[in-house]
Design an enzyme around this catalytic site. Structure first.
Site, PDB file in Angstrom:
ATOM      1  N   SER A 114      59.079 -96.964 -57.048  1.00 25.68           N
ATOM      2  CA  SER A 114      59.684 -97.725 -58.129  1.00 25.68           C
ATOM      3  C   SER A 114      59.515 -99.230 -57.878  1.00 25.68           C
ATOM      4  O   SER A 114      58.400 -99.688 -57.608  1.00 25.68           O
ATOM      5  CB  SER A 114      61.155 -97.323 -58.262  1.00 25.68           C
ATOM      6  OG  SER A 114      61.730 -97.870 -59.417  1.00 25.68           O
ATOM      7  N   ASP A 129      58.697 -88.182 -64.850  1.00 26.25           N
ATOM      8  CA  ASP A 129      59.224 -89.555 -64.768  1.00 26.25           C
ATOM      9  C   ASP A 129      58.990 -90.239 -66.115  1.00 26.25           C
ATOM     10  O   ASP A 129      57.856 -90.521 -66.482  1.00 26.25           O
ATOM     11  CB  ASP A 129      58.499 -90.302 -63.635  1.00 26.25           C
ATOM     12  CG  ASP A 129      59.059 -91.696 -63.407  1.00 26.25           C
ATOM     13  OD1 ASP A 129      59.870 -92.171 -64.226  1.00 26.25           O
ATOM     14  OD2 ASP A 129      58.669 -92.313 -62.392  1.00 26.25           O
ATOM     15  N   HIS A 131      62.357 -89.833 -62.560  1.00 26.90           N
ATOM     16  CA  HIS A 131      62.003 -91.000 -61.750  1.00 26.90           C
ATOM     17  C   HIS A 131      62.458 -90.838 -60.299  1.00 26.90           C
ATOM     18  O   HIS A 131      61.795 -91.315 -59.376  1.00 26.90           O
ATOM     19  CB  HIS A 131      62.642 -92.241 -62.376  1.00 26.90           C
ATOM     20  CG  HIS A 131      62.225 -93.526 -61.736  1.00 26.90           C
ATOM     21  ND1 HIS A 131      60.907 -93.919 -61.651  1.00 26.90           N
ATOM     22  CD2 HIS A 131      62.948 -94.519 -61.152  1.00 26.90           C
ATOM     23  CE1 HIS A 131      60.845 -95.108 -61.046  1.00 26.90           C
ATOM     24  NE2 HIS A 131      62.066 -95.484 -60.731  1.00 26.90           N
TER      25      HIS A 131
END
Lengths: 376, 197
Positions: A155, A320, A353
């Protein structure tokens, strides 16, 4: 399999001013960090692991919590770091740190501003991914590490791993960019702004100077986390984990907690608001929003990445929807266009995610296979 | 599928790649061909592969491998990025035949395609005897084959003509990997082509 055992954090103080992308200057700062494994004589086996929005320096092993229990806190990426794990501490020297502006020991909005003797609060500058990488480079200098064997992160951490290859092309040999994106979409920024508005409009926020009022904007921070948390999970996963189940009996036709998903989100929100700093949250989301290495290159990501010298491993996850697997492909295709070295995997996962934090055997095998290739 | 015999077409493909050229191998598996092109020919190689286990093997093999489905085309790859785009023993498994051939010549200057020749005499014999052929180059039973399309050298060349593709070179091998120069559609088990526009 046991991990790295009990660990404790260390603090590095930097007295040379750091000039920030946004125009501000930090006169001096601390970075809190942990290390695992042993730096070899050639200093060629170091991996920097960068954290995401709510992460910190405590990657792996056990450390003490506030109550003094010496093993209460397990590192946030413990499943991937340790002897025999993909980030093998028998082979690599792993560094985790808390970024500037954080709230886990590095200098941030709750730290004392030497100019006023009071907490920085709202006056703590907005820091960017580029600023973090500059600060991390000074930490590398402190270790005498000329070049990382790899920079790595998921991320927002993946964005730092990528930025390293652009800010310091000669100082990073490989970048592992996981569940990341070369820039946020309008939808991503929209979610971030709703989260920020929740904090900014909380009466306890006091324009960011809540420390001196002896309060914290818990309601805003809690809402921000609840919203963020929804975007970290997948629809399928929520359906499987919570469905439409009601906590006790039938519906009460009121507004108390009824559905299990409500209970879960409120719990997550409360837990987070209890430990996290609202000013840090604002800055982390801004760092996400501003990240856009192609901006200065006519929105041409390939041109932006052309100066990288590192080999890349880029990983996306099927469910995601925050940083979708297509965004990982954008990075891959830009690198292929330039003739740069890149391996890519798209992992099937139900965890949205958050998949990058999960102990998925195939995902970890891919990371392991790539890291095994690195010559020390 | 990596024994010297089974990969006789690799020898041909390797001989067509010059040092420094960029190669994209579609359905690259564990990257054996690319490894060879990199090590022996000094090529810059990339592979596209769908299967998780092959992705893992290719990464361990040091290959620039990208996970994706070639049935979805090669969107994302820019025009004329590669000197050669290779589709080795895979065209017969692809549903969108014309699209992939077109995409190969969009992203690459040359398409290298190999496929089993269904008109090989042993295959004809099998069908004459009333059974679907199983051979070195068609190593599956009818009920477990990944192959969707069965075609011959003549069929393929007629498609090339229809699509306006230029056949730059054709090499045909028998089932022992030896070159076949006469009666290729009858004596050839595997055909290997270099195509251009």
């Amino acid at each position: 399999m046991s991990g790295v055992g009990t660990v404790s954090a260390q603090i590095a103080h930097f007295s040379e001013p750091l000039h920030l992308k946004g125009g501000g200057v930090l006169p001096a700062y601390d970075l809190v960090y942990e290390t695992y494994g042993t730096l070899n004589a050639a200093k060629s086996n170091a991996i920097l692991v960068c954290h995401a929005l709510s992460g910190h320096h405590h990657l792996a092993g056990h450390s003490a919590d506030e109550s003094g229990n010496p093993t209460a806190n397990v590192g946030w990426w413990d499943n991937i770091v340790g002897p025999g794990r993909p980030l093998d501490t028998d082979r690599f020297f792993i560094v985790g740190l808390n970024n500037l502006g954080g709230c886990h020991g590095s200098t941030g909005p709750a730290s004392i501003d030497p100019a006023t003797g009071k907490p920085w609060g709202a006056d703590f500058p907005v820091v960017t991914v580029e600023d973090w990488v500059d600060a991390q480079a000074r930490l590398a200098d402190r270790f005498g590490i000329d070049a990382w064997a790899a920079t790595m992160g998921g991320s927002l951490g993946g964005m730092q791993a990528m930025q390293w290859t652009l800010s310091y092309p000669e100082r990073v040999r490989h970048a592992l960019v996981i569940a990341a994106t070369p820039k946020l979409s309008a939808e991503n920024i929209a979610f971030n702004d709703v989260a920020r508005q929740a904090i900014l409009t909380d009466p306890d926020f006091h324009g960011g100077h809540f420390y001196e009022h002896g309060v914290r904007p818990l309601r805003g921070l809690r809402l921000a986390r609840m919203l963020g948390h929804i975007t970290y999970l997948s629809d399928d996963q929520m359906a499987e984990k919570f469905g439409r189940r009601i906590k006790s009996g039938a519906g009460s036709y009121g507004f108390d907690v009824e559905f299990e998903i409500e209970s879960y989100l409120r719990y997550q929100g409360d837990k987070f608001a209890g430990i996290f700093d609202a000013n840090t949250y604002l800055r982390m989301t801004k760092a996400l929003d501003y990240f856009d290495p192609a901006l200065d290159y006519g929105d041409d990501l390939a041109r932006a990445l052309a100066r990288a010298r590192a080999g890349f491993l880029v990983i996306g996850f099927s469910t995601d929807w925050r940083f979708s697997p297509e965004r990982s492909r954008d990075i891959v295709h830009a690198l292929v266009h330039n003739g740069q070295d890149v391996a890519h995997a798209e992992i099937e996962s139900v965890h949205g995610h958050d998949s990058f934090l999960m102990d998925d055997p195939h995902y970890h095998a891919v990371v392991n296979a790539y890291l095994k290739r690195i010559k020390l | 599928m990596n024994s010297p015999f089974e990969r006789a077409d690799f020898d041909l493909i390797a001989s067509w790649v010059q040092p420094g050229e960029r190669v994209l191998d579609l359905g690259c598996g564990d990257g054996s061909l690319l490894r060879r092109l990199i090590d022996e020919r000094g090529a810059k190689g990339y592979g596209l592969e769908l299967e998780d286990a092959e992705i893992l093997a290719a990464i361990a093999n040091g290959i620039n491998v990208i996970q994706g489905n070639l049935e979805q085309g090669l969107a994302g790859f820019a025009d004329q990025t590669f000197n050669h785009v290779v589709l080795s023993r895979t065209l017969q498994t692809v549903r969108h035949t014309e699209r992939i051939l077109g995409e190969m010549l969009r992203v690459g200057r040359e398409a290298v395609v190999s496929f089993p020749n269904f008109a090989y005499w042993k295959n004809r014999m099998a069908v004459m005897a009333g059974r679907m052929p199983v051979s070195e180059d068609l190593p599956y039973e009818w009920f477990d084959t990944p192959n969707l399309r069965f075609f011959t050298i003549l069929d393929f060349e007629s498609l090339c003509q229809k699509m306006g593709l230029v056949i730059r070179e054709r090499q045909v091998l028998d089932d022992a990997g030896r070159a076949v120069t006469e009666e290729q559609n009858f004596l050839g088990s595997l055909a290997v082509y270099r195509l251009g526009r």
